[in-house]
Write a protein that holds these residues in place. Sequence first.
Motif, PDB file in Angstrom:
ATOM      1  N   ILE A 143       0.836  -1.210   0.000  1.00  0.00           N
ATOM      2  CA  ILE A 143       0.000   0.000   0.000  1.00  0.00           C
ATOM      3  C   ILE A 143       0.867   1.256   0.000  1.00  0.00           C
ATOM      4  CG2 ILE A 143      -1.649   1.343   1.379  1.00  0.00           C
ATOM      5  CD1 ILE A 143      -2.836  -1.407   2.244  1.00  0.00           C
ATOM      6  N   ALA A 147       1.114   4.155  -2.870  1.00  0.00           N
ATOM      7  CA  ALA A 147       0.851   5.546  -2.490  1.00  0.00           C
ATOM      8  C   ALA A 147       2.026   6.450  -2.847  1.00  0.00           C
ATOM      9  CB  ALA A 147       0.559   5.631  -0.997  1.00  0.00           C
ATOM     10  N   VAL A 154      -1.601   8.046   2.940  1.00  0.00           N
ATOM     11  CA  VAL A 154      -2.147   6.827   3.533  1.00  0.00           C
ATOM     12  C   VAL A 154      -2.555   7.151   4.963  1.00  0.00           C
ATOM     13  CG1 VAL A 154      -1.681   4.464   4.269  1.00  0.00           C
ATOM     14  CG2 VAL A 154      -0.795   5.287   2.078  1.00  0.00           C
ATOM     15  N   GLU A 156      -4.170   5.289   8.101  1.00  0.00           N
ATOM     16  CA  GLU A 156      -4.536   3.986   8.647  1.00  0.00           C
ATOM     17  C   GLU A 156      -5.755   4.106   9.564  1.00  0.00           C
ATOM     18  OE1 GLU A 156      -1.197   1.411  10.136  1.00  0.00           O
ATOM     19  OE2 GLU A 156      -0.076   3.287   9.839  1.00  0.00           O
ATOM     20  N   GLY A 175       1.466   4.595   8.118  1.00  0.00           N
ATOM     21  CA  GLY A 175       0.884   5.603   7.240  1.00  0.00           C
ATOM     22  C   GLY A 175       1.266   7.012   7.654  1.00  0.00           C
TER      23      GLY A 175
END
Length: 381
Positions: A143, A147, A154, A156, A175
């Motif tokens: 992820i 990103a 990001v 979370e 994140g």
Amino acid sequence: MKIRETIPFNIPYHTGKETIYIADCIKRGKTCGNGEYTNRCQNYFARTLGSLKCMMTTSCTDSLEMAAMLAGISSGDEVIVPSYTFVSTALAFARQGATIVFADSRTDNPDIDAEKIESLITPRTRAIVPVHYAGIACDMDRIMEIAERHGLLVIEDAAQGIDSSYKGRPLGSIGHMACFSFHETKNIQCGEGGLLAINHPDYVKRAEILWEKGTNRQEFFRGEVNKYGWVDLGSSFLPADYVCAFLWAQLEELESIQGKRKKLWEHYDSRLRGIKGLQCPEIPGYATNNAHAYFVICDTPDRRTRLIERLKRDGIHAVFHYLSLHKSEFARKSGWDTAVLPEADKYTDCLLRLPMFHDLTHEDVDRVCDTIINFYNACQS
């Protein structure tokens, strides 16, 4: 040992020190936000997560709304969110005017399928919001790589992620920002409460301002300005200090609370894994288990309905969980209901959460498991 007549889904745990610390908070004469216990909790999380700034809030929803404001989300932006999650995950960004783009879950657990994210990205995408379902880490390396390549934030949603990790890193520390919940159903709780963790320096200063109702009061308290005033948008996100006093009692006992929950989770797993037609939780090798929930996935929606009824007859309260947001009334009215997300729908239709709380006993777990095993034996006979 007294035999429990009925087994509820959840009973909030109290360590016994909550009222002592609440009384101390009152004695100190500062019960509003950002007092002694607020700072104890914030410092604890900053230290354990390694975050630049941790800020207590009244709920995880508030934390998500702060994160959406900090991210500068506005009308015309798109935010990628799993369909199988609580409404707050999407609501926080929809309130800022974003279009919600729903992603499907993994086949082996309800987390967002990282391999399906990139196909959802457009020039209007601003953020990805992975949800660590039941404290099971999403594939954060994948992820974060997506990103970074697309210049996205990001955030979370670690509402259920306390004391769980991804490849040795605490959930909420990976994140750009992260949000936690301390609702009474969580591993540690204060009735209602949340936390926003800031992991990127660009968001620290403004986070303080949003948290303080749009004022630069924190700079004033530190002596950095000689007066404070209204400088930005914001809201009243701070919880009362006695709420944090309650939470502090739980944080002090986190290790023992987690030890008890993990033993209960493992007992469930040892009894239920291997039953034909029943899928037990699958935890990837990169993730740890914080025993937030023990859930099973029935082979059909009808079987889940009948299993819930059977458990209820035996005095056991088991519950399903989220309804796919892409099929919600609000998504339909907003024109966000066009995606075909079979895995999210599978969990909506077939996932069942079993009783899980600190004061549950191994005898209680056996009673739940016996009912489930007998039910499935009858189905197969």
